[in-house]
Every structure is written in C-alpha cells, then in structure tokens.
Motif scaffolding. Structure first.
Motif, PDB file in Angstrom:
ATOM      1  N   GLU A 416       0.908  -1.192   0.081  1.00 19.42           N
ATOM      2  CA  GLU A 416      -0.016   0.055   0.132  1.00 19.42           C
ATOM      3  C   GLU A 416       0.917   1.432   0.125  1.00 19.42           C
ATOM      4  OE1 GLU A 416      -3.194   2.285   0.005  1.00 19.42           O
ATOM      5  OE2 GLU A 416      -3.232   0.213   0.105  1.00 19.42           O
ATOM      6  N   TYR A 417       1.887   1.327   0.751  1.00 21.79           N
ATOM      7  CA  TYR A 417       2.711   2.330   0.684  1.00 21.79           C
ATOM      8  C   TYR A 417       3.606   2.602  -0.471  1.00 21.79           C
ATOM      9  CZ  TYR A 417       7.197   4.927   1.676  1.00 21.79           C
ATOM     10  OH  TYR A 417       8.050   5.637   1.801  1.00 21.79           O
ATOM     11  N   PHE A 418       3.905   1.622  -1.113  1.00 18.56           N
ATOM     12  CA  PHE A 418       4.771   1.828  -2.321  1.00 18.56           C
ATOM     13  C   PHE A 418       3.980   2.124  -3.694  1.00 18.56           C
ATOM     14  CE2 PHE A 418       8.350  -0.098  -0.307  1.00 18.56           C
ATOM     15  CZ  PHE A 418       9.543   0.693  -0.810  1.00 18.56           C
ATOM     16  N   LYS A 419       2.483   1.847  -3.567  1.00 18.77           N
ATOM     17  CA  LYS A 419       1.546   2.060  -4.693  1.00 18.77           C
ATOM     18  C   LYS A 419       1.530   3.501  -4.797  1.00 18.77           C
ATOM     19  CE  LYS A 419      -2.782   1.983  -4.131  1.00 18.77           C
ATOM     20  NZ  LYS A 419      -4.272   2.218  -4.082  1.00 18.77           N
ATOM     21  N   ARG A 420       1.944   4.194  -3.714  1.00 17.10           N
ATOM     22  CA  ARG A 420       2.003   5.679  -4.076  1.00 17.10           C
ATOM     23  C   ARG A 420       2.894   6.375  -4.642  1.00 17.10           C
ATOM     24  NH1 ARG A 420       1.425   7.425   2.304  1.00 17.10           N
ATOM     25  NH2 ARG A 420       2.668   5.370   2.313  1.00 17.10           N
TER      26      ARG A 420
END
Length: 678
Positions: A416-420
């Motif tokens: 979820e963090y890296f999707k940004r």
C-alpha cells in the motif's frame, strides 16, 4: 506441498465452420501423471478479447469468427504453478497436425514435502467437513473434505493444530507418517457459555394474533417462526425475509426488486400447484405444498400484496404448514403476521401508550474514522522517513531480510505504501504473499482482497482459482470465482458458475447461505452484459431490465468464525447493529463453518429518509498479527444501472478492538455517478 507435475493437454480440436463464419475449439486439459482433469487453466488469445477457463472436467471452448484469428496471433495457456505457454496460431496448427498432446512444465523443480494423510471426526465417528489442520508456526494448512479427509505437507516432529468451530482445539505431534485418525470433542464450555449468556437476558414475551385469540409465540416451532430480531437492514420487503427462511416455502415476486431463488423447483413452481392464480406485475405469490398461502395480518385476512406491509412494523411472522395447524384456515398453508403495536396498551384515542417501537436506538456516540484511529507499525514509521523512492526501496530491502517481517500485514502494508510511489512495485510486493503462503487460503484471501482494491482483477482471479483448488468443498470458493470472473471479463464463465450454484449443481456443497448475494450478482451481470451472454435457460423473472438497488454493501472476511459487529446509523440518527458472533448468531456461524462461506450483503433501496448514513465496525476478539483477519468492504451505488459505481476497501479487522467509522454514505434515491464499473 503437492508434487508438481507436467500437464497433458489433450486437444480434441474441431475446427468447424458454422455457416462458413464460425470456428469452435474444444479442449480437455488433463494431468499427465494422474490423467485427472485440471480446472482453472486460463486460455486466451491475448489482445483479441477471446478467453476461456477450463471447468471441473478440464474442458474449455473457444468460438470465434473465421478470419478473426490470424496465423500470427498468439495462443496462450496460464495455470498456477506452471510455465506460461505462448505460441503463434500457425505453429499450433502445424503441431496439431502431428500430435494432439501438449505439455506444460512446472515453474521449478520443487522437492515435495512428505504428505501426511488423516481423518477428522466428531463423536460417534461423524466426519467433519472444512476443519482446518495447520502445521504450527507456519503458513501450511489443509482443510478436510466432505468425508473428513485431509492431506498436508508435514515432517516428523511438526505439531499439527486441528480446529473446528464448536470443537475443542487439538494439537498433535507428528511421530511418523502413518495416517492419522483425529477425534474432536465438543467445546461444551464455549457453546454453553453462549447459551447461558442468552438465558440471562430477560426476554419480553411475544404473542401471535391467530385471528382466534392471542397465543404465546413460544408455542410454535422455531423452524416456522421469524421474529423482529431476524429482520435486518438488508431486508426491504417482507418477501426478502421469508425467502429461504422456511423450508418448502416458495416465493415469487413478479416485477419487484426481490427475486425468487433460481432453481429447478422455483421454475417448475411458476405454473404449478392447484391454485392457478395470475401474477400481477407488482404482486408477490407464496406457495407451500403447491398451494397458495393465506395471509393474516394482526388477526385479519390480508387481501393485498404481502410486500405492502411495512417490514419494520412487524414483530413476528409464523408460517403454519401442517394440516393440523391450518384446519382453522380451511386446511391451506397460512402465514400469520403480527405487528409490534398489536398488543400494546392504547388510550381512548387509540394512540399507543409507552410504545417501545424504535426506542433505545438513538445514536449519540462520537467515534474516530478508521484511517485516523490506526496506530502505525514501526516498519511503516521507518519507511515514511524516506525522502524519495530510491531511499524507500533501500529501507524496504533491508527490512525484508528480517525474518520477523515475513507476515501478511507487512507485505500488505508495504505494498500500500509503495503503490503511492509506483503501482507496479506495490503489486510486485504483494506477490511475496503467494510465495510465502501458497497453501494457506486465509492468507491468499487477504492477498486477493488487496489485489481487488488495487484494481488488479486478472491477478486476483489467479489467486481465487488457487483458493478453489485448496478449498473445493467451500461454497465461498465458487462465489468468489464467479464474481472475479465477471470483473476480469470472463462473463460467460461467471454466469455459468452462478447458474450452477443457484441450481445446487455441485455435489455435497450447500449454497443456501449465499443465496441472496448470488441472486443480486447474477441479475446485475445479466443486466449489464446481456448481449455478451448465452442466457437462454435463465427464467424470465431474472432478466427484468428494472433490476436496481440504490446502495448495495457487501462484506467478506477471510476467516469464517471471525467475530465482529457492524452498526448502521441512518440520517435520523437511529442505529441498527448486526453482530457476527457465537453469542448472537451461533447457528449461522456453525453453518458458515460447515459450508465454508463468509459473506453478507446489505441493501439500502427506496428509503424514505435521505441524507448521511454512517457505518461503524468493531472487532470482538484479539488476534496475533502473523496471519490475521481482514475484511473486504465493497460499496455499490446505483447497483445494476449503467452509472453504477463501486468502491473496495480492505479493512484490518484485527486492529479494530475499539469501534470506528468505516464509511459514510450520502444517500439520495437514484444515486448518480459518471463512473461505470463491472
């Protein structure tokens, strides 16, 4: 892990031109070693929107116009655990002129674990279906089949943890690899506690107006009684709560939103029975034993449609089925409906004195929104110190080396963090879960939920196919496949699965607990994609163009016995609480465990009060964060309409010990949106 083998694809290709324009390809995919059919192999011509999936018999069919597939177009086969096969059509034709056998090779040569077999049973040697058998402190897990049999990769010295809802948990140390016979005993303390808690509450006496006097509700058998507690926010009409609640009662709703169950019994019942009534466009017809059912409301014969009765005003419904119980009503099946106000004290003007209706449910709480309430983990705090994408990657690679990070929450959170930063990197991180927990349905469901939240439905489809292989006796496996097939564009395969589920065509699998969401989803599929489907065997009442819900909410959780509560607060600040726990819904949870499902839908449609609805959630248990419980929340507005909109959220249920607001909905009839989704 099961031994990886090559697959024999036995192609019975028949290139037949229908009217010189249509070509049909039929194929059966078989296991090379066992010669057993292989389901869930994805077959397609990439870029041509031509795809199929093998069924339980290993068969798939592709039909296309002559000339649409050229010699250089690619033919592709994808199966979990095997290398992708891609070839040009002209090579395929040349190859098939020599042989009708094609082999798929496993991704890698993997040393298989020793496979330990066994049986799980209860008292009197009764087999237990869907019991879990897990290697302690690992992701390796197996589930028992209809006969209580299981097979799991285990070694001598491993500890097996055997669990089933309502039974005592059992731990067994593997001494050798001889078949195990595991007997579980009922958890009397757990089940009795549930019963005792209910007994401590003083229950208000309820009465039924029979038309011949007042009778205590307890006089009637539980299988024929529906009380106000059984009526939830998902029930819009009286027929909604009747359908599926009483054995043998058939409900047909003409043109209303609710629809009868799609089954052979229902179809034959449209014109059957001795009472040959005409069904009006908005009237509901109820039949039992082939006879039209009489309706009595507060002691008087009711001549209108049963759905004209305001469902929230009902205190109880009693269905009289036997000849003896219906003799006062001419021997015909009869439904007695008693309102909440029927036996309340009234003053001289006829007004109710001290009415209990809609009291004690005024919402006065102030609680945080879910995203704000969650405490961040140490690894997330460390990642958020990164000033750029490169620095974030360095931190992630270092964290990943720590064995303590090999958990489901770690990979979901970091994805979820890296999707940004980069969507593809987020998806790539999620793949770690499939490697880590390839034999664990609970973990794989968490992965599938997140992939759907990311909009990666093709990837989610492969995960759900893997789950169906691991849990072939669970009704949820097939519902999830039907839904993800629809979202991935496999519309016909989706419809075929819905039809099979709603006609009980799977041996030893009961889909009655999923009946309502199955009907909603199939009708939505038929309305949105009818021109792409072969629907000639679908009853006409399920094809109506008026199918529509203002708001549809679907909850799914990755562990059948998860305990939590959901609270709905309407624009008038009145609340309704739906609990999923042994204390409040023991029979339902036991049925979920037995038949393997974990889904609930809630409908808000044609509501009188517009404005903001609030949905709150709270977990009723504490859980470790190694492979915890997640919940998938899907909100649809204008469900079934061309302007339907969908939102998917994955919720960390294991962290919500305090009540939080999951979502707020600004409800207006005929919700409007410019976004259209499958």
């Amino acid at each position: 892990m099961k031994k990886n083998t090559c697959l024999l694809i036995s192609f019975f290709f028949v290139f037949t031109a229908f009217a010189q324009y249509e070509v049909k390809i039929d194929a059966y995919i078989l296991d090379r070693e066992t010669k057993e059919p292989i389901p869930y192999v994805n077959v397609e011509f990439p870029g041509k929107d031509l795809k199929a999936i093998t069924d339980a018999s290993g068969k798939f069919t592709l039909t296309f116009d002559e000339g649409w597939i050229g010699e250089n177009d690619r033919f592709q086969l994808l199966a979990n655990g095997y290398k992708e096969v891609t070839t040009e059509m002209y090579k395929l034709n040349r190859y098939l002129s020599v042989t009708d056998k094609i082999y798929l090779t496993a991704d890698a040569v993997v040393q298989s674990k020793n496979m330990l077999k066994g049986t799980v049973s209860a008292e009197k040697k009764l087999s237990i279906q869907n019991a879990s058998v897990r290697v302690k402190n690992s992701f390796t897990v197996a589930h028992t089949d209809f006969d209580g049999l299981f097979e799991i990769g285990a070694s001598v010295g491993d500890t097996l943890v055997v669990k089933y809802l309502g039974m005592e948990r059992k731990e067994i140390v593997v001494r050798d690899l001889k078949p195990l016979d595991i007997a579980l005993t009922s958890n009397a303390e757990l089940l009795n506690t549930v019963t005792l808690k209910g007994a401590k509450k003083e229950k208000k006496k309820k009465y039924v107006d029979t038309g011949f006097g007042r009778v205590n509700l307890n006089t009637f058998g539980a299988s024929t009684v529906i009380s106000s507690e059984d009526i939830g926010p998902q029930h819009i009409y009286v027929t909604d709560v009747l359908r599926g609640s009483v054995a043998g009662l058939f409900v047909y709703n003409g043109e209303s939103n609710a629809a009868s169950r799609f089954s052979q019994t229902a179809r034959s019942g449209f014109g059957g029975g001795t009472n040959n009534n005409n069904i009006g466009p908005a009237g509901a017809v109820l039949k039992l034993r082939g006879q039209i059912v009489n309706i009595y409301y507060d002691g008087f014969p009711f001549g209108g449609s049963i759905d004209d009765i305001e469902i929230r005003s009902i205190d109880n419904i009693v269905v009289l089925k036997s000849i003896a119980s219906t003799i006062l009503y001419g021997g015909s099946p009869t439904i007695l409906i008693t309102s909440k106000n029927r036996f309340l004290q009234k003053n001289a003007d006829g007004n109710v004195v001290n009415s209990a209706l809609l009291t004690n449910n005024n919402y006065k709480e102030t609680i945080p929104v879910i995203s704000i309430s969650e405490e961040k983990s140490l690894y997330m705090l460390e990642l958020e110190t990164a000033k750029n994408y490169t620095q974030a990657l360095e931190i992630y690679e270092k964290q990943k080396q720590n064995p303590m990070r090999k958990t489901i929450p770690y990979f979901l959170d970091t994805a979820e963090y890296f999707k940004r930063w980069n969507h593809e990197k987020g998806v790539d991180i999620l793949k770690n879960i499939e490697v880590l927990a390839i034999e664990n349905p609970k973990a794989l469901k968490s992965l599938a939920y997140k992939l759907e939240e990311f909009g990666e439905f093709a990837a989610a489809k492969k995960v759900y196919q893997r789950i169906a292989v691991l849990l072939p006796n669970a009704s949820q496996s097939y519902r999830d496949l039907a839904l993800v097939y629809k979202r991935a564009g496999n519309y016909q395969e989706s419809l075929d699965l819905y039809v099979k589920m709603l006609t009980d065509s799977f041996e030893n699998i009961d889909f009655s607990g999923l009946e309502k969401p199955l009907l909603s989803e199939m009708q939505q599929l038929l309305r949105r994609h009818r021109v792409e489907l072969n629907y000639k065997d679908i009853p006409s009442n399920l094809l109506k163009a008026t199918f529509h819900y203002d708001v549809r909410i679907v909850l799914e959780w990755n562990r059948t016995d998860a305990e939590f509560e959901l609270q709905f607060v309407n624009p008038s600040k009145k609340f309704y609480t739906w609990k999923h726990s042994l204390e409040s819904k023991k029979e339902r949870l036991l049925d979920e465990a037995k038949n393997g499902y974990h889904t609930e839908e809630f409908i808000i449609d044609e509501a009188d009060i517009t404005g903001k609805w609030m949905i709150n959630i709270k977990s009723l248990e504490n859980e470790k964060s190694f492979n915890p419980t997640y919940l998938k929340y899907t909100l649809y507005t204008n469900y079934g309409s061309p302007n339907q909109k969908r939102t998917i959220k994955v919720v960390k249920l294991y962290k919500q010990q305090q009540k939080v607001t999951l979502d707020t909905i600004n409800y207006q009839q005929q919700q409007s949106s410019n976004e259209t989704q499958k």
